[in-house]
Every structure is written in structure tokens, then in C-alpha cells.
Design an enzyme around this catalytic site. Structure first.
Site, PDB file in Angstrom:
ATOM      1  N   LYS A 108     -76.835  30.101  26.878  1.00 57.52           N
ATOM      2  CA  LYS A 108     -76.568  31.409  26.941  1.00 57.52           C
ATOM      3  C   LYS A 108     -74.804  32.639  26.412  1.00 57.52           C
ATOM      4  O   LYS A 108     -74.913  32.451  25.806  1.00 57.52           O
ATOM      5  CB  LYS A 108     -75.648  32.320  28.659  1.00 57.52           C
ATOM      6  CG  LYS A 108     -75.056  33.774  28.990  1.00 57.52           C
ATOM      7  CD  LYS A 108     -76.241  34.397  28.629  1.00 57.52           C
ATOM      8  CE  LYS A 108     -75.948  35.705  28.596  1.00 57.52           C
ATOM      9  NZ  LYS A 108     -76.761  36.914  28.601  1.00 57.52           N
ATOM     10  N   CYS A 120     -71.009  41.306  25.694  1.00 65.02           N
ATOM     11  CA  CYS A 120     -71.525  39.841  25.331  1.00 65.02           C
ATOM     12  C   CYS A 120     -71.192  38.905  24.031  1.00 65.02           C
ATOM     13  O   CYS A 120     -69.647  38.173  24.275  1.00 65.02           O
ATOM     14  CB  CYS A 120     -72.683  40.239  25.844  1.00 65.02           C
ATOM     15  SG  CYS A 120     -73.789  40.878  26.656  1.00 65.02           S
TER      16      CYS A 120
HETATM   17  N1  SAJ Z   1     -73.778  44.814  15.513  1.00 76.39           N
HETATM   18  C1  SAJ Z   1     -73.707  45.183  14.086  1.00 76.39           C
HETATM   19  N2  SAJ Z   1     -74.680  44.327  13.379  1.00 76.39           N
HETATM   20  C2  SAJ Z   1     -76.207  43.835  13.763  1.00 76.39           C
HETATM   21  C3  SAJ Z   1     -76.609  43.717  15.425  1.00 76.39           C
HETATM   22  C4  SAJ Z   1     -75.260  44.687  16.191  1.00 76.39           C
HETATM   23  O1  SAJ Z   1     -72.640  45.450  13.464  1.00 76.39           O
HETATM   24  O2  SAJ Z   1     -76.797  43.576  13.179  1.00 76.39           O
HETATM   25  C5  SAJ Z   1     -72.822  45.739  16.476  1.00 76.39           C
HETATM   26  C6  SAJ Z   1     -73.338  46.823  17.271  1.00 76.39           C
HETATM   27  O3  SAJ Z   1     -72.920  47.971  16.920  1.00 76.39           O
HETATM   28  C7  SAJ Z   1     -72.630  46.756  18.822  1.00 76.39           C
HETATM   29  C8  SAJ Z   1     -72.399  45.104  18.682  1.00 76.39           C
HETATM   30  O4  SAJ Z   1     -72.623  44.420  17.005  1.00 76.39           O
HETATM   31  O5  SAJ Z   1     -71.393  46.627  18.135  1.00 76.39           O
HETATM   32  C9  SAJ Z   1     -73.517  44.162  20.078  1.00 76.39           C
HETATM   33  O6  SAJ Z   1     -74.561  44.456  19.282  1.00 76.39           O
HETATM   34  P1  SAJ Z   1     -75.625  43.822  19.751  1.00 76.39           P
HETATM   35  O7  SAJ Z   1     -77.418  44.860  19.775  1.00 76.39           O
HETATM   36  O8  SAJ Z   1     -75.752  42.598  19.579  1.00 76.39           O
HETATM   37  O9  SAJ Z   1     -75.822  44.338  21.557  1.00 76.39           O
HETATM   38  P2  SAJ Z   1     -75.112  43.888  23.044  1.00 76.39           P
HETATM   39  O10 SAJ Z   1     -73.800  43.396  22.429  1.00 76.39           O
HETATM   40  O11 SAJ Z   1     -75.821  44.376  24.182  1.00 76.39           O
HETATM   41  O12 SAJ Z   1     -76.101  42.302  22.771  1.00 76.39           O
HETATM   42  C10 SAJ Z   1     -76.899  42.147  23.510  1.00 76.39           C
HETATM   43  C11 SAJ Z   1     -76.979  40.627  24.252  1.00 76.39           C
HETATM   44  N3  SAJ Z   1     -77.942  40.706  25.476  1.00 76.39           N
HETATM   45  C12 SAJ Z   1     -77.851  39.700  26.860  1.00 76.39           C
HETATM   46  O13 SAJ Z   1     -76.523  39.782  26.528  1.00 76.39           O
HETATM   47  C13 SAJ Z   1     -78.505  40.172  26.885  1.00 76.39           C
HETATM   48  C14 SAJ Z   1     -77.270  40.232  23.185  1.00 76.39           C
HETATM   49  O14 SAJ Z   1     -77.549  38.355  23.732  1.00 76.39           O
HETATM   50  C15 SAJ Z   1     -78.704  40.664  22.860  1.00 76.39           C
HETATM   51  O15 SAJ Z   1     -78.995  39.488  21.451  1.00 76.39           O
HETATM   52  C16 SAJ Z   1     -78.564  41.776  22.152  1.00 76.39           C
HETATM   53  O16 SAJ Z   1     -77.943  42.374  23.461  1.00 76.39           O
HETATM   54  C17 SAJ Z   1     -79.605  42.376  21.659  1.00 76.39           C
HETATM   55  O17 SAJ Z   1     -80.489  41.490  20.864  1.00 76.39           O
HETATM   56  O18 SAJ Z   1     -80.050  43.668  22.006  1.00 76.39           O
END
Ligand code: SAJ
Length: 472
Positions: free
Chosen positions: A229, A287
Site C-alpha cells: 500500500k 496519500c
Molecule cells: N500530479 C502531478 N503529476 C501527475 C499526476 C499527479 O503533479 O502526473 C499531482 C496532482 O496534481 C496532485 C497529486 O499529484 O496534486 C496527487 O495526484 P493523484 O492523481 O495521485 O491523486 P491522489 O493523491 O488522490 O492519489 C490517489 C491514490 N489512490 C489511493 O490511494 C487509493 C493513488 O494510489 C492513485 O494512483 C491515484 O489516486 C490515481 O492514480 O488516481
């Protein structure tokens, strides 16, 4: 046959399930269990901030904010069928065959990076107090590797006088829910299920298997489940840091990181993977900002780590690069203002986007906060716009874009909300009442040339090809 297997056989199939923590993880998992088992009890502390959830749930209503497809109907269905009830009477834990704990594990602060296990510990103690032989206990919260076998087992044993893995089954089954698709994620994502021993793993698989539709069970040891995780989020944070670092390099070399990204991404073929993500103004959320530190603590606490000396953890360096991006946005702002002979002091800065995620109202650990603190610290007057977010903490948030950019010396884009892809350069320029306002694009949402043509001083993350343009 070992003692636990015997006790589980005597207890027979799982019929009654308890879920401790009626939050965005506990509620969907409780009502999904209620679809497949005879009865589910949702346990919730009757606290000032969350006690109201008990009555709402027993009325068949969802206390969660935002759209959650299928959740409210499912709550109504299982409540009306008498298969689900919520209560603050933790003594009823003694009635169930399996109890899961879905309790948040935030960090005390972003400096010590010590997790706050206070709420989780209280839940574990409650479970221990009413624990009976042959029951199953499952931790669903994101926890430091080693917690299930160590911290949790010790408390449960102390409170119950029983022995984990012999008198009761104990496992970790981390949640992978995402706001907006809670029910679907629990049913469709593969489910990691890790017991402290074989018999515990087997019992936990019996609990989670019926709930899965597309998802498969992936069984392993509880510590491996805890590492899975935390590492799955650590690896995503690492991938984002890799492209953020490349963006900074491309700015220094005056090239466009998106050309390079497309180039790298074009390498396809058997067994070739290049997880090239997107650079941005920083990484927020619940996360990725904390799971790396859970993983680090677990590995370091194990005590036998062989790692190159004087070399910092790659994962922690990734966190630092991602946390540097709001600072880089600040540097871009200062540099751009200096090109028009202005300073932050007394200038009006408009931040577009406070949510940490595009098209969402989730502001947890938003990278915009660090930027806000830096520019206000330098005497700038800041206005924050976000179509999805209401006022939060001491941050006043407007939903009126024209009002937000009026008289702004700097417009800075922190979140890639879909509304910002249509920003009209002419209109914005007019509203700023300046010949050369500054625009900083943290999410690659605008066309640099459209704004440069209108007289803007443009800066974009990774846009080394445009960041030194002539001012027209
Ligand atoms: N971000 C970037 N560049 C990217 C992707 C994201 O800068 O290419 C930034 C986003 O702007 C944000 C942060 O990272 O500020 C997190 O984005 P995220 O898409 O990872 O969203 P989270 O934090 O909600 O991550 C969740 C997590 N899911 C769980 O914990 C169940 C993560 O494991 C998933 O991989 C992610 O969603 C997903 O892929 O949607």
C-alpha cells in the site's frame, strides 16, 4: 490442525461483520459487506464532529460530501432490509465474527513526519476490549509497515488477554478507494489481503472475496500488504518527481519539457515501459504526501537495513523535489515581476485553483498553500479563485473569475481545473489594467503564445522554450 483453524471452524462461516470508523472508507465497505453477509454494524464514536453520522446512516442517508454513485441507494437498501445499522455502542463488537478498522492515520505535522495513530489506537483498543476467540480483526487504514504484527497485535492481546494468530485472526487489507468512485473502487480494484499467519490470511480472504466484482484477491503476509500500500503511492510520487526534475532541467536548457515527454513516451514495444507522468506546481493530497514516510519508517524501524551510507532515500528525495515545485512557482513569479520592474510587495497575486486535484473540491495538503505563504510573506495581496472549493481555514475563495483577476499583477495557475483551459488572454489582460501582467502556468493549461502576444510576461513549468520570451 492449529489452534486458530480449530477455533475458526468451530465459529463457522462469517455471518456478522463490524466496521469501526464511519468515514469515506468505512461506510462504503460496511454497506458492501451488508450485501453479502447476514448483518453489519457500523461503529462510530459519538464525537462532536462525527457523531451525527450515526443517525444519518440509520435513516438511510450518506453523511459523505460530493457525488458517490450508488452509495446512498445502497445505504437505504441495506438499512431498510435491517442488514446494516450504525451505533456508538462499541460493546456490540462482541457480537460479530469479523471486525475491520477504517480509521485515518494522518501525520502529526509535516516536519516530524511522525504519524498520529491516536484515533487508530483508540479503535484497536475498543476492538481488543470486546474481542472473542475465533474472531477476525482487519486493519484497513494506511499504516507503517510492521504495525499489524507489532503495535496492533500487542494492543489487541493486552486488551483481550488473547493471543493474535492463535486465539483470533489478524490481517491488513489496505483500502484503495478514491473519492467520487468509492463503491466501484472497492468492487473493481484487486484487493491486497495480508494475514499475520496462514490461517489469518485465509479468514480475511473469506471476508473480502464476496465483495469483489472485477477485482481479484492478492493474498500475502500482513507486512508485505502494508509495504504494498505505501509503496504503490511512493512509486507514483517518484514518477511525478522524475518528470518534475526533468521539467526543471528543461527550463535551464531552454527547451520544452512536453516535447521531451512526447519523445520519451514514443518509446513503445514489448516489455518497454516509460511511466512518464506530468510536471506540475506540486503534489498534494492525502496519500502521496505521507505514504512515502510510512514506508521509510517501516524500513528503518526494521533495524536491518543495508543501504549506501551518506546517500539519502531516493523516495524521500522525490518527496523533496515535489515539495520544491511551489517554491519554483514562487521563483518564476519573482523573476517575471522583475522583468516589469515590480516586486511582490504591494502587488496583487491571483491564485487560480486551490484544490490539489483537477476538477475536484479536495484541498488536503494543497501545494498552493506553500506558495500562498511565500508570496503573502513577501507582502503580496493574494486573491484565491476555485470553482469547486468554498472558503477553507483562513483562505477566502471566490468563484467569480473576473473579480479574481481584476487589477492582478500576477495570475498563477495551480490546479488544472477544466475552466482554466479557456482563459481568454485579451479579457484577462483588460481586467488586470496593466500593459504587461504576469501569468505563471503551473499545469500547462494555457497557450503561451496567445498570452505573450497580448503583452503578458509568461512563465510555465518546464517551458524553457518560452520562459525568456521578448515582451511584446
Ligand atoms: N500530479 C502531478 N503529476 C501527475 C499526476 C499527479 O503533479 O502526473 C499531482 C496532482 O496534481 C496532485 C497529486 O499529484 O496534486 C496527487 O495526484 P493523484 O492523481 O495521485 O491523486 P491522489 O493523491 O488522490 O492519489 C490517489 C491514490 N489512490 C489511493 O490511494 C487509493 C493513488 O494510489 C492513485 O494512483 C491515484 O489516486 C490515481 O492514480 O488516481
Amino acid at each position: 490442525m492449529n489452534k486458530l483453524t480449530k477455533l475458526l471452524d468451530e465459529r463457522g462461516k462469517i455471518k456478522k461483520v463490524g466496521v469501526i470508523g464511519m468515514g469515506y472508507v468505512g461506510i462504503p465497505s460496511a454497506v458492501l459487506f451488508a450485501e453479502h453477509f447476514d448483518h453489519v454494524i457500523g461503529f462510530q464514536r459519538d464525537s462532536p464532529s462525527s457523531g451525527h453520522k450515526i443517525a444519518m446512516l440509520n435513516n438511510g442517508e450518506s453523511p459523505l460530501k460530493g457525488e458517490e454513485p450508488g452509495l446512498e441507494e445502497l445505504i437505504k437498501k441495506v438499512t431498510r432490509a435491517g442488514k446494516f445499522e450504525a451505533t456508538s455502542d462499541f460493546s456490540r463488537i462482541g457480537e460479530v465474527d469479523a471486525v475491520t478498522l477504517a480509521i485515518q492515520t494522518p501525520f502529526k505535522d509535516n516536519v516530524s513526519l511522525e504519524p498520529d495513530f491516536g484515533a487508530l489506537e483508540e479503535g484497536i483498543r475498543q476492538a481488543g476490549k470486546y474481542l472473542k476467540k475465533g474472531m477476525l480483526v482487519v486493519l484497513e487504514s494506511t499504516i507503517t509497515p510492521g504495525t499489524t504484527k507489532g503495535f496492533a497485535a500487542n494492543i489487541l492481546n493486552e486488551e483481550s488477554g488473547l493471543v493474535a494468530g492463535e486465539d483470533y485472526a489478524l490481517a491488513h487489507a489496505p483500502e484503495r478507494v478514491m473519492v467520487g468512485r468509492l463503491i466501484r473502487n472497492i468492487q473493481e480494484h484487486d484487493r491486497i489481503v495480508g494475514g499475520i499467519n496462514e490461517a489469518s490470511t485465509k479468514r480475511a480472504v473469506e471476508l473480502y472475496k464476496p465483495v469483489l466484482t472485477k477485482g481479484k484477491i492478492i493474498a500475502m503476509d500482513s507486512t508485505a500488504a502494508e509495504v504494498t500500500k505505501t509503496a504503490e503511492n511512493t512509486f507514483r510520487d517518484l514518477q511525478i518527481a522524475a518528470i518534475n526534475e526533468l521539467a526543471l532541467y528543461c527550463e535551464a536548457m531552454r527547451i520544452n519539457v512536453y516535447d521531451v515527454r512526447d519523445g520519451i513516451d514514443s518509446l513503445k514495444g514489448e516489455g518497454i515501459t516509460r511511466a512518464v507522468l506530468y510536471p506540475g506546481a506540486g503534489v498534494g493530497g492525502h496519500c502521496l504526501t505521507k505514504d512515502t514516510y510510512h514506508l521509510e519508517r517501516g524500513a528503518r524501524m526494521a533495524g536491518e537495513l543495508d543501504f549506501p551510507c551518506n546517500v539519502e532515500s531516493l523516495y524521500v528525495v522525490a518527496r523533496k523535489i515535489n515539495d520544491f515545485m511551489p517554491q519554483h512557482m514562487y521563483y518564476l513569479t519573482v523573476e517575471a515581476l522583475s522583468r516589469i520592474g515590480k516586486k511582490l510587495r504591494g502587488s496583487r497575486v491571483t491564485i487560480l485553483g486551490w484544490a490539489f486535484l483537477n476538477n475536484s473540491d479536495d484541498t488536503r495538503n494543497t501545494p498552493a498553500q506553500a506558495y500562498y505563504d511565500m508570496v503573502t510573506g513577501q507582502g503580496a495581496k493574494v486573491c484565491v479563485h476555485d470553482p469547486y472549493v468554498e472558503n477553507t481555514g483562513n483562505i477566502k475563495i471566490t468563484h467569480e473569475l473576473s473579480e479574481a483577476v481584476k487589477d492582478a499583477a500576477v495570475v498563477v495557475i495551480f490546479t488544472g481545473h477544466k475552466q482554466y483551459f479557456d482563459l481568454d488572454a485579451q479579457k484577462i489582460k483588460k481586467l488586470t489594467c496593466l500593459d504587461h501582467p504576469v501569468i505563471i502556468d503551473g499545469r500547462n493549461v494555457i497557450d503561451p503564445d496567445a498570452f505573450i502576444k497580448e503583452g503578458f510576461v509568461y512563465k510555465g513549468i518546464g517551458r524553457g522554450d518560452k520562459n525568456h520570451h521578448e515582451i511584446s
